[in-house]
Design a protein around this motif. Sequence first.
Motif, PDB file in Angstrom:
ATOM      1  N   PHE A 210      33.645  40.982  19.155  1.00  0.00           N
ATOM      2  CA  PHE A 210      34.459  40.994  17.911  1.00  0.00           C
ATOM      3  C   PHE A 210      35.656  41.306  17.526  1.00  0.00           C
ATOM      4  N   THR A 211      36.277  40.488  16.573  1.00  0.00           N
ATOM      5  CA  THR A 211      37.309  40.798  16.640  1.00  0.00           C
ATOM      6  C   THR A 211      38.398  41.647  15.593  1.00  0.00           C
ATOM      7  N   ILE A 212      38.770  41.722  14.909  1.00  0.00           N
ATOM      8  CA  ILE A 212      39.220  42.681  13.830  1.00  0.00           C
ATOM      9  C   ILE A 212      40.848  42.310  13.500  1.00  0.00           C
ATOM     10  N   SER A 213      41.231  41.732  12.293  1.00  0.00           N
ATOM     11  CA  SER A 213      42.504  41.177  12.288  1.00  0.00           C
ATOM     12  C   SER A 213      42.812  41.402  10.849  1.00  0.00           C
ATOM     13  N   GLY A 214      44.626  41.329  10.260  1.00  0.00           N
ATOM     14  CA  GLY A 214      44.816  41.548   9.103  1.00  0.00           C
ATOM     15  C   GLY A 214      45.291  40.177   8.155  1.00  0.00           C
ATOM     16  N   ASP A 215      45.596  39.917   7.052  1.00  0.00           N
ATOM     17  CA  ASP A 215      46.475  39.194   6.848  1.00  0.00           C
ATOM     18  C   ASP A 215      46.985  39.765   5.326  1.00  0.00           C
ATOM     19  N   ASN A 216      48.206  40.478   5.570  1.00  0.00           N
ATOM     20  CA  ASN A 216      48.269  41.032   5.126  1.00  0.00           C
ATOM     21  C   ASN A 216      49.172  40.678   3.958  1.00  0.00           C
ATOM     22  N   PRO A 217      49.437  39.549   3.795  1.00  0.00           N
ATOM     23  CA  PRO A 217      49.838  38.587   1.945  1.00  0.00           C
ATOM     24  C   PRO A 217      48.823  38.388   1.664  1.00  0.00           C
TER      25      PRO A 217
ATOM     26  N   TYR B 125      46.183  40.754   1.429  1.00  0.00           N
ATOM     27  CA  TYR B 125      45.154  41.737   1.681  1.00  0.00           C
ATOM     28  C   TYR B 125      43.759  41.963   1.688  1.00  0.00           C
ATOM     29  N   THR B 126      43.615  41.122   2.863  1.00  0.00           N
ATOM     30  CA  THR B 126      42.876  40.763   3.306  1.00  0.00           C
ATOM     31  C   THR B 126      42.004  41.233   4.460  1.00  0.00           C
ATOM     32  N   VAL B 127      41.288  41.745   5.014  1.00  0.00           N
ATOM     33  CA  VAL B 127      41.369  41.621   6.524  1.00  0.00           C
ATOM     34  C   VAL B 127      39.679  41.050   7.162  1.00  0.00           C
ATOM     35  N   TYR B 128      40.005  40.920   7.642  1.00  0.00           N
ATOM     36  CA  TYR B 128      38.371  39.960   8.782  1.00  0.00           C
ATOM     37  C   TYR B 128      38.131  41.040  10.215  1.00  0.00           C
ATOM     38  N   LEU B 129      36.644  39.968  10.313  1.00  0.00           N
ATOM     39  CA  LEU B 129      35.741  40.301  11.221  1.00  0.00           C
ATOM     40  C   LEU B 129      35.287  39.610  11.987  1.00  0.00           C
ATOM     41  N   GLN B 130      35.704  38.637  12.895  1.00  0.00           N
ATOM     42  CA  GLN B 130      35.222  37.893  13.734  1.00  0.00           C
ATOM     43  C   GLN B 130      34.294  37.763  14.757  1.00  0.00           C
ATOM     44  N   MET B 131      32.962  37.566  14.858  1.00  0.00           N
ATOM     45  CA  MET B 131      31.531  38.295  15.315  1.00  0.00           C
ATOM     46  C   MET B 131      31.093  36.674  16.372  1.00  0.00           C
ATOM     47  N   ASN B 132      31.336  37.546  17.337  1.00  0.00           N
ATOM     48  CA  ASN B 132      31.034  36.336  18.330  1.00  0.00           C
ATOM     49  C   ASN B 132      29.987  36.682  19.372  1.00  0.00           C
ATOM     50  N   SER B 133      28.837  36.064  19.644  1.00  0.00           N
ATOM     51  CA  SER B 133      28.332  35.951  20.801  1.00  0.00           C
ATOM     52  C   SER B 133      26.930  37.176  20.435  1.00  0.00           C
ATOM     53  N   LEU B 134      27.058  36.494  18.664  1.00  0.00           N
ATOM     54  CA  LEU B 134      25.937  38.433  17.837  1.00  0.00           C
ATOM     55  C   LEU B 134      24.519  38.300  19.285  1.00  0.00           C
TER      56      LEU B 134
END
Length: 124
Positions: free
Chosen positions: A67-74, A76-85
């Motif tokens: 899993f990878t968490i990332s943010g796009d501050n402009p 106001y969004t945060v993502y959670l990329q989930m692989n190999s579920l």
Amino acid sequence: QVQLVESGGGPVQAGGSLRLSCAASGRTFSTYMGWFRQAPGKEREFVAGIFRITGSTYYADSVKGRFTISGDNPKYTVYLQMNSLQSDDTAVYYCAARAGRLRNYADRNEYDYWGQGTQVTVSS
């Protein structure tokens, strides 16, 4: 007040991927953001967190490398990329935010705001 809205959940086969999004509105800049999940009959558990000022990230051992968490501050969004579920990843996933200082990303009691959750179902 901060409102958090998650999206991107759904059914997926084992080994597949999903990307969850958490859009914040209201007093939008929450310094710390996290993802938690709760499976039926289990406690809500920490998955990943991000310090939005520096981009520093933290993960539960069970999702490190997948899993990878990332943010796009402009945005106001945060993502959670989930692989190999895996089937054990099946849960309702919640976005959480805290405006002040955070001592322990994994402590759900430290977060001030929560989204309504999005269901992720992994089938084998």
